[in-house]
Structures are given as structure tokens and as C-alpha cells.
Design a protein around this motif. Structure first.
Motif, PDB file in Angstrom:
ATOM      1  N   ARG A  36       3.539  -7.268  -2.738  1.00  0.00           N
ATOM      2  CA  ARG A  36       2.510  -8.023  -1.695  1.00  0.00           C
ATOM      3  C   ARG A  36       1.943  -7.056  -0.641  1.00  0.00           C
ATOM      4  NH1 ARG A  36       7.337 -11.171  -1.692  1.00  0.00           N
ATOM      5  NH2 ARG A  36       7.900 -10.357   0.380  1.00  0.00           N
ATOM      6  N   GLU A  37       2.782  -6.074  -0.310  1.00  0.00           N
ATOM      7  CA  GLU A  37       2.315  -5.142   0.678  1.00  0.00           C
ATOM      8  C   GLU A  37       0.880  -4.676   0.149  1.00  0.00           C
ATOM      9  OE1 GLU A  37       2.468  -2.180   3.866  1.00  0.00           O
ATOM     10  OE2 GLU A  37       3.358  -4.195   3.666  1.00  0.00           O
ATOM     11  N   ILE A  38       0.529  -4.305  -1.062  1.00  0.00           N
ATOM     12  CA  ILE A  38      -0.785  -3.725  -1.425  1.00  0.00           C
ATOM     13  C   ILE A  38      -1.690  -4.771  -1.780  1.00  0.00           C
ATOM     14  CG2 ILE A  38      -1.760  -2.859  -3.640  1.00  0.00           C
ATOM     15  CD1 ILE A  38       1.152  -1.404  -4.249  1.00  0.00           C
ATOM     16  N   LYS A  39      -1.134  -6.061  -2.047  1.00  0.00           N
ATOM     17  CA  LYS A  39      -2.259  -7.045  -2.084  1.00  0.00           C
ATOM     18  C   LYS A  39      -2.856  -7.476  -0.598  1.00  0.00           C
ATOM     19  CE  LYS A  39      -2.083  -8.675  -6.527  1.00  0.00           C
ATOM     20  NZ  LYS A  39      -3.231  -8.934  -7.469  1.00  0.00           N
ATOM     21  N   ASP A  40      -1.961  -7.514   0.263  1.00  0.00           N
ATOM     22  CA  ASP A  40      -2.234  -7.707   1.539  1.00  0.00           C
ATOM     23  C   ASP A  40      -3.124  -6.751   2.199  1.00  0.00           C
ATOM     24  OD1 ASP A  40      -0.638 -10.187   1.296  1.00  0.00           O
ATOM     25  OD2 ASP A  40       0.907  -9.152   2.538  1.00  0.00           O
ATOM     26  N   ASN A  41      -3.004  -5.522   2.075  1.00  0.00           N
ATOM     27  CA  ASN A  41      -3.416  -4.393   2.798  1.00  0.00           C
ATOM     28  C   ASN A  41      -4.182  -3.416   2.157  1.00  0.00           C
ATOM     29  OD1 ASN A  41      -1.948  -5.150   5.266  1.00  0.00           O
ATOM     30  ND2 ASN A  41      -0.152  -4.400   4.273  1.00  0.00           N
ATOM     31  N   GLY A  42      -4.331  -3.521   0.758  1.00  0.00           N
ATOM     32  CA  GLY A  42      -4.970  -2.528   0.064  1.00  0.00           C
ATOM     33  C   GLY A  42      -4.264  -1.189   0.188  1.00  0.00           C
ATOM     34  N   ALA A  43      -3.178  -1.032   0.894  1.00  0.00           N
ATOM     35  CA  ALA A  43      -2.318   0.222   0.956  1.00  0.00           C
ATOM     36  C   ALA A  43      -0.879  -0.192   1.110  1.00  0.00           C
ATOM     37  CB  ALA A  43      -2.819   0.886   2.142  1.00  0.00           C
ATOM     38  N   ILE A  44      -0.035   1.100   1.093  1.00  0.00           N
ATOM     39  CA  ILE A  44       1.410   0.882   1.543  1.00  0.00           C
ATOM     40  C   ILE A  44       1.592   1.241   2.798  1.00  0.00           C
ATOM     41  CG2 ILE A  44       3.524   1.086   0.801  1.00  0.00           C
ATOM     42  CD1 ILE A  44       2.557   1.591  -2.067  1.00  0.00           C
ATOM     43  N   ARG A  45       1.861   0.554   3.711  1.00  0.00           N
ATOM     44  CA  ARG A  45       2.058   1.227   5.098  1.00  0.00           C
ATOM     45  C   ARG A  45       3.348   1.331   5.687  1.00  0.00           C
ATOM     46  NH1 ARG A  45      -2.270  -3.525   8.055  1.00  0.00           N
ATOM     47  NH2 ARG A  45      -4.081  -2.496   7.059  1.00  0.00           N
ATOM     48  N   TYR A  46       4.355   0.279   5.185  1.00  0.00           N
ATOM     49  CA  TYR A  46       5.572   0.512   5.511  1.00  0.00           C
ATOM     50  C   TYR A  46       6.446  -0.361   4.517  1.00  0.00           C
ATOM     51  CZ  TYR A  46      10.302   0.247   7.541  1.00  0.00           C
ATOM     52  OH  TYR A  46      11.660   0.393   7.563  1.00  0.00           O
ATOM     53  N   LEU A  47       7.451   0.328   4.163  1.00  0.00           N
ATOM     54  CA  LEU A  47       8.429  -0.544   2.994  1.00  0.00           C
ATOM     55  C   LEU A  47       9.598   0.003   3.697  1.00  0.00           C
ATOM     56  CD1 LEU A  47       6.731   0.153  -0.702  1.00  0.00           C
ATOM     57  CD2 LEU A  47       6.893  -2.068   0.693  1.00  0.00           C
ATOM     58  N   ARG A  48      10.707  -1.199   3.400  1.00  0.00           N
ATOM     59  CA  ARG A  48      12.119  -0.790   3.664  1.00  0.00           C
ATOM     60  C   ARG A  48      12.662  -0.464   2.253  1.00  0.00           C
ATOM     61  NH1 ARG A  48      16.618  -3.765   3.016  1.00  0.00           N
ATOM     62  NH2 ARG A  48      18.332  -3.298   4.365  1.00  0.00           N
ATOM     63  N   ASP A  49      12.332  -1.129   1.465  1.00  0.00           N
ATOM     64  CA  ASP A  49      12.656  -0.941   0.109  1.00  0.00           C
ATOM     65  C   ASP A  49      11.635  -1.241  -1.054  1.00  0.00           C
ATOM     66  OD1 ASP A  49      12.771  -3.910   0.083  1.00  0.00           O
ATOM     67  OD2 ASP A  49      14.737  -3.902   0.594  1.00  0.00           O
ATOM     68  N   ILE A  50      11.905  -0.922  -2.155  1.00  0.00           N
ATOM     69  CA  ILE A  50      11.057  -0.994  -3.097  1.00  0.00           C
ATOM     70  C   ILE A  50      12.070  -1.244  -4.577  1.00  0.00           C
ATOM     71  CG2 ILE A  50      11.325   1.452  -3.836  1.00  0.00           C
ATOM     72  CD1 ILE A  50       8.292   1.086  -4.866  1.00  0.00           C
ATOM     73  N   ASP A  51      11.562  -2.434  -5.282  1.00  0.00           N
ATOM     74  CA  ASP A  51      12.192  -2.980  -6.364  1.00  0.00           C
ATOM     75  C   ASP A  51      11.618  -2.393  -7.740  1.00  0.00           C
ATOM     76  OD1 ASP A  51      14.007  -4.105  -4.704  1.00  0.00           O
ATOM     77  OD2 ASP A  51      12.770  -6.156  -4.652  1.00  0.00           O
ATOM     78  N   ILE A  52      12.724  -1.750  -8.652  1.00  0.00           N
ATOM     79  CA  ILE A  52      11.905  -1.374  -9.701  1.00  0.00           C
ATOM     80  C   ILE A  52      12.910  -1.761 -10.963  1.00  0.00           C
ATOM     81  CG2 ILE A  52      11.451   0.818 -11.147  1.00  0.00           C
ATOM     82  CD1 ILE A  52      11.205   2.252  -8.539  1.00  0.00           C
ATOM     83  N   VAL A  53      12.060  -2.206 -11.676  1.00  0.00           N
ATOM     84  CA  VAL A  53      12.786  -2.826 -13.042  1.00  0.00           C
ATOM     85  C   VAL A  53      12.405  -1.829 -14.399  1.00  0.00           C
ATOM     86  CG1 VAL A  53      13.083  -4.787 -14.804  1.00  0.00           C
ATOM     87  CG2 VAL A  53      12.607  -5.033 -12.517  1.00  0.00           C
ATOM     88  N   LEU A  54      13.496  -1.310 -14.963  1.00  0.00           N
ATOM     89  CA  LEU A  54      13.360  -0.454 -15.929  1.00  0.00           C
ATOM     90  C   LEU A  54      13.736  -1.147 -17.533  1.00  0.00           C
ATOM     91  CD1 LEU A  54      13.052   2.586 -17.150  1.00  0.00           C
ATOM     92  CD2 LEU A  54      15.516   2.774 -16.968  1.00  0.00           C
ATOM     93  N   ASP A  55      12.974  -0.894 -18.342  1.00  0.00           N
ATOM     94  CA  ASP A  55      12.847  -1.000 -19.747  1.00  0.00           C
ATOM     95  C   ASP A  55      13.161   0.054 -20.718  1.00  0.00           C
ATOM     96  OD1 ASP A  55      13.103  -2.640 -21.926  1.00  0.00           O
ATOM     97  OD2 ASP A  55      11.329  -3.060 -22.555  1.00  0.00           O
ATOM     98  N   THR A  56      14.337   0.133 -21.072  1.00  0.00           N
ATOM     99  CA  THR A  56      14.719   1.457 -21.627  1.00  0.00           C
ATOM    100  C   THR A  56      15.610   1.208 -22.902  1.00  0.00           C
ATOM    101  OG1 THR A  56      15.249   3.821 -21.688  1.00  0.00           O
ATOM    102  CG2 THR A  56      16.521   2.170 -20.230  1.00  0.00           C
TER     103      THR A  56
END
Length: 229
Positions: A36-56
Motif C-alpha cells: 500500500r505504501e508503494i501504491k500510495d506514494n510510488g516509493a517507500i517512505r517509512y515502514l514500521r514492519d514488512i510482511d514476507i511470505v516464503l514458499d520453499t
């Protein structure tokens, strides 16, 4: 997209190292707020956290990776790693809560395409496949177009947090709550002995525990609740 992500992670170098190791283990997918941050701003300005899903399929390597980082267990049974001021939450695709709790039953080959269905709110139903540079965001785009905040998957072990997030997102994006979401919140308030007052106190405390700061004031939350009743 990949460039934006790599540039931001490079500013939090422990997160960049962790992210690169995850990509070596299998396919990685981003979900939720960072997108959403990228969609909103075309950039990443500030993130408290980032969610990553792994398929392995390489569970031995994954377990070695986990043992190397000694992460905390997060609220959905995945792992949380503090990378300076950035928190990385990660979990295995097949261990996504809605799959492991059998709230959504599907074949393993459907896990990725149905990942947007595993979230509570349509504004969170946004997934990015990093390797294949592919978005899964139909529900998110519909929400932005209609300006209606709606429920995707009602079953969720953290209803109070999701109610708080509903109010935060509604205000940030000037959205309306769907009738379904309104009824879920009203039922929650009416289930409490103290009704509005108790709901307000509990939701305010949940907000402070989650965000570590006041995003909506006590009065803001009270106005949100009163407006629904």
C-alpha cells in the motif's frame, strides 16, 4: 518495484541481508502495508514492519536459517526479526493462518493465488510475487475504486486489532465501512458488558500495544464507535 524494495532495505542493512537469504531459500511474496505504501506514494517512505511470505521445499535450510536468527514467534505463528528499527515478519506460505487453521481449504498449488483471501480487510488483500514481478490485488483495487472498506475473511483470531485497523484505514483513505463490517463491529461492541465505554477502552489499549503510539485519540475511537450505533 524490486529496485524500490532493495533501496529501502539497503538503508536497514540487516533486513537486506535477511531478505537476500530468504530469496535464496525459495519464492518470496510481499503482502499488505508495504505494498500500500508503494501504491500510495510510488516509493517507500517509512515502514514500521514488512510482511514476507516464503514458499520453499528446502525445510532443512529454512530451519538452519531460523536457528541462525533466533527470532520471536509472531502472532500468526510465523517469525519476527528486529532489523534495527525495521521489523520483518515472515512465515511459510503453507503455514499462513487461514490455511493451517483450515479456515480456507484448498490444494497447495492454490495457496499463492488464494493468499489475498486470507486477510480480514480488502485493503490488505494485496500480494506481490517478487520473483515473477506479479501483483495479486483485485480486491485492493476494487476497494480503492469504490472507497468501501469491506471484510474478506471474517474468521480471524485478532478481531479487536482488525477493528482498530478498520478505523485507522477508513480515516486515512476517507473510506466508508461496508454494511458487513459495520455489523461485525456493532456485534463486538454489544458483546461487551460495558458496551461502548468498554469497547473504547479495549480498542484504545490494543492500538497502543500494536502501534506504540496514538494514531486515533480516545475521542476519535469513541466517535467511530458511536457513529455506528
Amino acid at each position: 518495484m524490486k529496485t524500490l524494495l532493495n533501496e529501502y532495505l539497503a538503508k536497514h542493512y540487516p533486513a537486506k541481508i535477511l531478505f537476500d537469504k530468504l530469496q535464496q531459500l525459495g519464492n518470496t511474496y510481499l503482502i499488505g502495508g508495504v505494498l500500500r505504501e508503494i501504491k500510495d506514494n510510488g516509493a517507500i517512505r517509512y515502514l514500521r514492519d514488512i510482511d514476507i511470505v516464503l514458499d520453499t521445499e528446502n525445510m532443512d535450510a529454512y530451519n538452519r536459517f531460523i536457528n541462525e536468527y533466533h527470532p520471536e514467534i509472531n502472532r500468526f505463528g510465523g517469525y519476527k526479526v528486529q532489523c534495527e528499527e525495521l521489523i520483518v515478519d515472515m512465515w511459510l506460505l503453507q503455514q499462513t493462518w487461514a490455511y493451517s487453521a483450515r479456515v480456507i481449504n484448498c490444494r497447495p498449488e492454490e495457496y499463492l493465488i488464494r493468499l489475498p483471501e486470507t486477510v480480514f480487510l480488502n485493503m490488505d488483500a494485496i500480494v506481490y510475487d517478487i520473483k515473477n514481478d506479479k501483483w495479486y490485488d483485485d480486491r485492493y483495487r476494487e476497494a480503492m475504486n469504490t472507497r468501501i472498506l469491506d471484510v474478506v475473511l471474517e474468521q480471524n483470531p485478532f478481531l479487536e486489532l482488525n477493528i482498530v485497523r478498520s478505523f485507522v484505514i477508513r480515516k486515512k483513505y476517507a473510506m466508508c465501512l461496508s454494511e458487513k463490517l459495520k455489523q461485525i463491529i456493532i456485534q463486538y461492541v454489544n458483546s461487551l458488558e460495558g458496551k461502548e465505554k468498554q469497547a473504547n477502552e479495549r480498542l484504545y489499549n490494543v492500538q497502543m500495544m500494536r502501534y506504540k503510539k496514538e494514531i486515533l485519540s480516545y475521542n476519535d475511537l469513541s466517535d467511530e464507535i458511536t457513529g455506528l450505533l
